[in-house]
Design a protein around this motif. Sequence first.
Motif, PDB file in Angstrom:
ATOM      1  N   ALA A 193     -24.153  -9.322  -1.485  1.00  0.00           N
ATOM      2  CA  ALA A 193     -23.175 -10.132  -0.759  1.00  0.00           C
ATOM      3  C   ALA A 193     -22.107 -10.678  -1.693  1.00  0.00           C
ATOM      4  O   ALA A 193     -21.331 -11.555  -1.305  1.00  0.00           O
ATOM      5  CB  ALA A 193     -23.883 -11.284  -0.042  1.00  0.00           C
ATOM      6  N   GLY A 232     -17.812  -1.735   8.625  1.00  0.00           N
ATOM      7  CA  GLY A 232     -18.906  -2.256   7.815  1.00  0.00           C
ATOM      8  C   GLY A 232     -19.298  -1.263   6.741  1.00  0.00           C
ATOM      9  O   GLY A 232     -18.544  -0.344   6.412  1.00  0.00           O
ATOM     10  N   SER A 248     -28.881  -2.911   2.311  1.00  0.00           N
ATOM     11  CA  SER A 248     -28.024  -4.038   2.686  1.00  0.00           C
ATOM     12  C   SER A 248     -26.975  -3.493   3.653  1.00  0.00           C
ATOM     13  O   SER A 248     -26.250  -2.548   3.321  1.00  0.00           O
ATOM     14  CB  SER A 248     -27.367  -4.662   1.461  1.00  0.00           C
ATOM     15  OG  SER A 248     -26.636  -5.827   1.814  1.00  0.00           O
ATOM     16  N   ARG A 250     -23.764  -4.270   6.301  1.00  0.00           N
ATOM     17  CA  ARG A 250     -22.688  -5.200   6.626  1.00  0.00           C
ATOM     18  C   ARG A 250     -21.964  -4.738   7.891  1.00  0.00           C
ATOM     19  O   ARG A 250     -21.776  -3.537   8.097  1.00  0.00           O
ATOM     20  CB  ARG A 250     -21.686  -5.270   5.472  1.00  0.00           C
ATOM     21  CG  ARG A 250     -20.503  -6.209   5.728  1.00  0.00           C
ATOM     22  CD  ARG A 250     -19.410  -6.008   4.693  1.00  0.00           C
ATOM     23  NE  ARG A 250     -18.283  -6.924   4.906  1.00  0.00           N
ATOM     24  CZ  ARG A 250     -17.066  -6.736   4.406  1.00  0.00           C
ATOM     25  NH1 ARG A 250     -16.807  -5.663   3.658  1.00  0.00           N
ATOM     26  NH2 ARG A 250     -16.092  -7.592   4.647  1.00  0.00           N
ATOM     27  N   ASP A 261     -18.080 -11.753   9.915  1.00  0.00           N
ATOM     28  CA  ASP A 261     -18.524 -10.849   8.850  1.00  0.00           C
ATOM     29  C   ASP A 261     -19.997 -11.146   8.597  1.00  0.00           C
ATOM     30  O   ASP A 261     -20.344 -12.254   8.181  1.00  0.00           O
ATOM     31  CB  ASP A 261     -17.690 -11.088   7.592  1.00  0.00           C
ATOM     32  CG  ASP A 261     -17.930 -10.023   6.515  1.00  0.00           C
ATOM     33  OD1 ASP A 261     -18.918  -9.269   6.636  1.00  0.00           O
ATOM     34  OD2 ASP A 261     -17.141  -9.957   5.563  1.00  0.00           O
ATOM     35  N   ARG A 263     -24.050  -9.775   7.176  1.00  0.00           N
ATOM     36  CA  ARG A 263     -24.779  -8.870   6.279  1.00  0.00           C
ATOM     37  C   ARG A 263     -26.264  -9.201   6.322  1.00  0.00           C
ATOM     38  O   ARG A 263     -26.662 -10.370   6.403  1.00  0.00           O
ATOM     39  CB  ARG A 263     -24.267  -9.001   4.842  1.00  0.00           C
ATOM     40  CG  ARG A 263     -25.019  -8.113   3.838  1.00  0.00           C
ATOM     41  CD  ARG A 263     -24.460  -8.269   2.439  1.00  0.00           C
ATOM     42  NE  ARG A 263     -23.122  -7.735   2.330  1.00  0.00           N
ATOM     43  CZ  ARG A 263     -22.836  -6.458   2.100  1.00  0.00           C
ATOM     44  NH1 ARG A 263     -23.830  -5.581   1.982  1.00  0.00           N
ATOM     45  NH2 ARG A 263     -21.587  -6.061   1.989  1.00  0.00           N
TER      46      ARG A 263
END
Length: 793
Positions: A193, A232, A248, A250, A261, A263
């Motif tokens: 992140a 994303g 991960s 997003r 936004d 994640r």
Amino acid sequence: MLLFSTCFCLGSFAQTYLVNGLVTDGSHHPLAGITVKLSKTNVYALSDSLGKFYFQLADGSYLIQVNAMGFHPLTSKIVVDGKAVQMVLKLQSHIRVLKEVTIKSTANEERMREESLNIEIIKADFIQRNLGGSLMNTLQRLPGIKTIGIGSGQSKPLIRGLGFNRVVVVDKGIKHEGQQWGADHGLEIDQFATEEVELIKGPASFAYGADAIGGAINIKAPVMPAPNSFGGDVNLIGKSNNGLFGTSVRLFQRKERLFFDGRFTYQNYGDYRVPTDILYVYDFAVGLHKNYLRNTAGGESGIHFNAGYVTEKFKTIFYLSNTYSKSGFFANAHGLEPRRVDTELHDASARDIMMPSQQVNHFKLINRSTLVTGNHHLELELGYQRNFRQEYNHYVNHGYMPAVYPATMNIPIDLEREFDKQVYSLMAKNQVKLGKHHLQVGLNGEIQDNLINGWSFLVPAFQQKSLGLYAYDKFKVNDKLLLHGALRYDLAQLNLFSYTDWFFSETASGSQEKLLRAANLSRNFNSLVWSVGMNYNAGLFELKANVGKSFRIPIAKELGANGVNYHYFSYEKGNPKLDPEQSYQADFSVAFKTEKWQARLSPFFNYFPNYIYLNPTSAHDYFYGAGNQVFEYAESEVMRYGGEAQVKYQFGKQWGSEVLVEYLYARQLSGDKKGYTLPFSPPASALFNLTYSPQKFLGNADTYFSLDYRITSAQNNIVPPERKTAGYNLFNFQAGMRLHIGQYPLSISAQVQNVFNTRYLNHTSFYRLISLPEQGRNVVLSVKIPFNFKHHP
């Protein structure tokens, strides 16, 4: 006007009729701003916001042409025969995959040139290329940055040999607050992140608060999505040494002014392996099953959500995150008796997490608002954090603790320690330009409440309140010279709360009582700090200089600790009379840059009149510590100096090289350890890099191959109970490429860490005291897949 004059002329010679048209895309959405032209004439019309256009034409046959970016060309024939005409022009999308264009911004370079502090700016591609077990492990490739490693998934930063509460980690403008006083406590930060990090070497107290006496790590807020976007990315990662796998994901969307936004990150890993099959934990031989460090497995997860409202002059954004981790401690190096470990049970699986272990959950909510009005740039940040940490272990009695854990206790038998910290933060500042002056005034405020639980005691519960006010001026003398000056005043109050044993002990008089381990304590602190500096930029040459004073209030552990640190087999005692730590420093930087060469030298000098440190004594505690050596917090006069050097050379478009060197010297000038260095002082080291970036590889893929060779000297300058650490040589290899699959770029990164499976000791490692080597060979593979959905405004 052209259309008007043309129609006027036509109308002068013949009867004209209205041509009423509509321009749409393949999905029948109207298209605005499309040019519609009559072939072989200069007559044209422009579609309006509803996609409509108009002509006045006499009888006849006409060809209408449309050439619009992103659509196939269109030619349509119409016939005007004594009446108005209606028509629809339907354009078909035309997708072209163009060669990648890199837009280079000089904003970061300008910031680095105009700051008197020693700043390095790290972007997302560096993090992707050098992914370590944590963000701090990733950053330690840079000179002057080291970590205290705590196994395969946790670490904490050292900047020029200073760490713990001497380095501030700022996340999206708010100081990240956990239990950073513990050497075994990592940072609850998700590196997936993280898009941009500022590393500030040297004191940054005037902007970030008193704890930034050693430097700051500023994790910037993620860049907002572009207007009218929806997309994303997916990150996949795997590591061979500890069988780590993770992802991960997003997802973001933005209209014109509103956006979100989000994640989600998940990682799971097993016990990690070291290049040895036997260790000696305080002279007791410990065998390792297949080189696995038993009970170092773990898992992590993180949820992040950002949402905001943005206009040209005002924006307000909310950041919400929750990170959770569960991991084990090396079973043979925790507790009072390493021989009691059930190796058969631990070695049955490399992925189970047994006691001793820890669980940490960090929740964070931040609101950041900015307003530009006139010549002022106003910022306000409000933050709330809760760090909840639990350490589990088998109950082991020592001192006068009962042999059998009482059934009447309301504390779980396996809960060794628990810390529950809640933090409320405030930051406000105003920036204004007045002629050649760029002024900044601001304040930082914070309230901390830290509660404790568990059957073991080390640090008392506390409450801390602090407030700091500062003013900073950057004066532009001319195009080459900048002068800087800053003042900051801090107030703080720290209240420690008493703690009494839950069991009876025998006193010197022979009576039995529950002893007071920590008394109520209230301390107030204040200090005025300052900083002055200059920048001189003359084309290819750059010079920086900064001198100043900073301070740090003693933390709860330094004032009120009174218990066994099971990780170090020591009994630690605080000193309630400690003064605030003072520091005077001088930082310099000289840089030279040409088309092929870049060089920077950054020396520093640091003087502490009263550096606070944990001093080993000749005493041993038998009441609580089962005879372990007593360590007491003390103060001493300390001098430190050193620096970093960076040299880069670009041989051509495909070959480049880099050399990074760092050195630190520290000496205590007073106290019981006069003549010794400071704990966790990293040895000198140098990193040599060679990078090959072929221009044509698998088509036009953006590709690199990179080799790092690190030489680290022996560290013979130690302070007891530290042990000398031998020097070592280490090779790391990186490779990566960026491919295009359709219209989406696919990034693939690979590393081979510790290529030759070298057995070496890291002097700043948490487990270095038991001569535990670092991880063996580790192959890291990561893939990043971005995606975008078609979105209409």
